[in-house]
Design an enzyme around this catalytic site. Structure first.
Site, PDB file in Angstrom:
ATOM      1  N   HIS A   8       0.814  -1.213   0.000  1.00 17.12           N
ATOM      2  CA  HIS A   8       0.000   0.000   0.000  1.00 17.12           C
ATOM      3  C   HIS A   8       0.854   1.272   0.000  1.00 17.12           C
ATOM      4  O   HIS A   8       0.376   2.329  -0.386  1.00 17.12           O
ATOM      5  CB  HIS A   8      -0.879   0.032   1.253  1.00 17.12           C
TER       6      HIS A   8
HETATM    7  N1  ADP Z   1     -12.630  -9.388   1.561  1.00 16.72           N
HETATM    8  C1  ADP Z   1     -13.689  -8.586   1.408  1.00 16.72           C
HETATM    9  N2  ADP Z   1     -14.840  -9.055   0.858  1.00 16.72           N
HETATM   10  C2  ADP Z   1     -15.896  -8.235   0.703  1.00 16.72           C
HETATM   11  N3  ADP Z   1     -15.893  -6.948   1.051  1.00 16.72           N
HETATM   12  C3  ADP Z   1     -14.784  -6.440   1.593  1.00 16.72           C
HETATM   13  C4  ADP Z   1     -13.636  -7.206   1.801  1.00 16.72           C
HETATM   14  N4  ADP Z   1     -12.671  -6.413   2.345  1.00 16.72           N
HETATM   15  C5  ADP Z   1     -13.218  -5.195   2.473  1.00 16.72           C
HETATM   16  N5  ADP Z   1     -14.491  -5.195   2.018  1.00 16.72           N
HETATM   17  C6  ADP Z   1     -15.417  -4.070   1.940  1.00 16.72           C
HETATM   18  O1  ADP Z   1     -14.679  -2.910   1.639  1.00 16.72           O
HETATM   19  C7  ADP Z   1     -14.991  -1.874   2.557  1.00 16.72           C
HETATM   20  C8  ADP Z   1     -13.800  -0.990   2.795  1.00 16.72           C
HETATM   21  O2  ADP Z   1     -13.484  -0.327   1.592  1.00 16.72           O
HETATM   22  P1  ADP Z   1     -12.336   0.772   1.534  1.00 16.72           P
HETATM   23  O3  ADP Z   1     -12.323   1.570   2.771  1.00 16.72           O
HETATM   24  O4  ADP Z   1     -12.537   1.511   0.259  1.00 16.72           O
HETATM   25  O5  ADP Z   1     -11.013  -0.107   1.422  1.00 16.72           O
HETATM   26  P2  ADP Z   1      -9.770  -0.267   2.448  1.00 16.72           P
HETATM   27  O6  ADP Z   1     -10.245  -1.134   3.565  1.00 16.72           O
HETATM   28  O7  ADP Z   1      -8.721  -0.927   1.620  1.00 16.72           O
HETATM   29  O8  ADP Z   1      -9.404   1.111   2.894  1.00 16.72           O
HETATM   30  C9  ADP Z   1     -15.450  -2.602   3.798  1.00 16.72           C
HETATM   31  O9  ADP Z   1     -16.338  -1.808   4.541  1.00 16.72           O
HETATM   32  C10 ADP Z   1     -16.135  -3.849   3.247  1.00 16.72           C
HETATM   33  O10 ADP Z   1     -17.493  -3.639   2.960  1.00 16.72           O
END
Ligand code: ADP
Ligand code: ADP
Ligand code: MG
Ligand code: MG
Ligand code: MG
Ligand code: MG
Lengths: 194, 124, 124, 194
Positions: free
Chosen positions: C12
């Protein structure tokens, strides 16, 4: 008996030996490590030379501590804290005794504690441990040291970077064993043990 | 409101040591994060003195320390002996252990529970 | 004489992604190492397009890929679908897994044996 | 039936909704994540808007693929490959059927495969799965969507950043569930299902 004079002479000869064998030490470190042991040791002995030069009428304890701190701060690789700890432990012990056998035994304990290596793990411990023993039973000498260094060739590395290679580390001398060999050989050359 | 426990990252490479706090601060805005990377000359390696500085620069009095390779651990242990701070040293995966700890410290999870969650990440 | 198998690092944080190859090249001078770090805008995150570029920039035709967090894995998998290279993805500790693989690739250890040595580093 | 017109209208409304709720989505992502979900989604819908504007008389497949690629390349977080995969799967399926129930079912399978989350893991899957089901049994609607989003509040996170918190994730809505709720609500508002 370890004295300030003897220690200074010893460090001069060790400096010269590292300076001469720098490329060879790094070469040993290449197939089973990251190829920097010669450069690391050279930085270390440069630091030792500079900081010893600054001392005015030091005690043996100050001398040994100064060597330790220079090695700790300059080497950069695993051998830095290991050699540094060895000299720190000698500094701690030297009020009680100036006998090489006793001082090196304390140093060996420090190295083992710091790195967690046992005899047979293909590290500098495989030179320090038999050499400390040899100092007690009278077999100490250039031949004995060279043999200890050579014994690491057939060992399987269990500590340090070489351990990632497991059995593939067999057939190579351990670089830290070699530099430890130089340390003891220059101790003899400085007149450390007659 | 800085948390009582901070994190120290030790890596052979200055960029790695500086980069991990960037990852951690996203999930742990209130956790004090400091790092020591490379030798005093900025080359690949570690330095006990740099590590002591990272301990002292950390606002927290109690620290969780994570490292990359074995020689970094030795310098960390030397630094711990040289420092007055209370430092816990973990043999976990560097990035993953530190990320887990940061997330849990931010959520005020007690250290005993954090250590339970770090246990499966012990790979050294 | 570049080895047949290369390594790709995905993180990241741009600094972490760039820093790990610095650690690896010390023990693996002949292993092709490329990396993808951060979003296209250089922020903290990952980018499938950047990962595809890291695959293509790598001199080797077969690649071992290591990542930091779960979302990097998803982008890695997307990138694998978009690319022609043969890529093996490992759920190991990022730095420790990549370091182990680099050491063993340099010593010409076959992939099946490398994977055995990576198995205990699987923590994701 | 999903058409190009409907998709464009839908994306306009989704854009407006994300733009309006950006801060709230990031706020939801703060206690159980890294606080960027609003910014991530905003970057995503900006990309969608820009790239759709460049299309001339696209087919439905092109439209869906363009949305997918914009989300994949702009979002930066976990939600990028997940929403991207959802639209990619719809693009693949849309030759065969333009039925929302069938397209969203394909999208859901893509999300599950990409992220490995099951229902109950406190992710966007907990909105997608019941909504796909509701489209088949006729219970689809704003109320049903809001309820699906709300259901994530009491769940223990098992995937994504929130999973590191385990039981401590309880009591917080999942940010990706909320943005998925917006996606389906704006689909209704665009006239997707009467
Ligand atoms: N392995 C996964 N399968 C399904 N949804 C996921 C998964 N990991 C994260 N999410 C979804 O992604 C959302 C977070 O998105 P975002 O904040 O844009 O990404 P990051 O966690 O990389 O910062 C979570 O609230 C969840 O709904
Ligand atoms: N855990 C350990 N215990 C004892 N000696 C060790 C240990 N790790 C490494 N060594 C010694 O250090 C030597 C390598 O030193 P050096 O190349 O300077 O450090 P690095 O491996 O960090 O580059 C090895 O050859 C070995 O003798
Ligand atoms: Mg070395
Ligand atoms: Mg080194
Ligand atoms: Mg987020
Ligand atoms: Mg994020």
């Amino acid at each position: 008996m370890l004295t300030v004079e003897l220690t200074k002479k010893w460090m001069e000869l060790f400096y010269a030996q590292i300076d001469q064998e720098k490329a060879y030490l790094s070469e040993l470190d290449t197939p089973i490590g990251d190829g920097d042991h010669g450069n690391n040791m050279k930085r270390g002995v440069d630091g030792v030379k500079d900081s010893l030069a600054k001392l005015k009428d030091p005690t043996l304890k100050e001398t040994l501590r100064t060597i330790a701190m220079a090695l700790i701060s300059k080497v950069g690789g695993a051998s830095g804290p290991l050699y540094g700890t060895a000299f720190l432990e000698m500094a701690k012990k030297c009020d009680e005794s100036q006998e090489p056998a006793i001082l090196f035994a304390a140093a060996l304990e420090g190295i083992k504690k710091r790195g967690g290596a046992k005899e047979g793990d293909k590290t500098m411990v495989d030179v320090w441990a038999p050499t400390v023993k040899a100092l007690t039973d009278g077999s100490f000498g250039t031949e004995q040291i060279k043999q200890a260094v050579a014994s690491t060739k057939e060992m399987i590395a269990r500590k340090g970077r070489a351990s990632y290679l497991g059995e593939r580390s067999v057939g190579h001398l351990d670089p830290g064993a070699m530099s430890s060999g130089y340390l003891f050989e220059t101790f003899i050359a400085a007149g450390g043990v007659k | 409101m800085t948390k009582k426990i901070g994190i120290v990252i030790v890596s052979h490479v200055p960029e790695i040591a500086a980069g991990i706090p960037r990852l951690l601060e996203q999930v742990a805005a209130d956790v004090a994060l400091t790092f020591a990377g490379g030798t005093d000359a900025g080359e690949v390696g570690t330095s006990a003195t740099k590590i002591v500085t990272a301990f002292e620069q950390n606002e927290a009095a109690e620290l969780l320390a994570f490292y990359d390779l074995g020689s970094a651990k030795m310098n960390l242990e030397l630094a711990i002996e040289m420092s007055d701070k209370k430092v816990h040293l973990y043999d976990t995966a560097l990035l993953e252990g530190a990320y887990t700890a940061a997330t849990l410290l931010q959520a005020d999870v007690p250290l005993t529970e954090i250590e339970k969650q770090l246990a499966p990440l012990k790979i050294k």
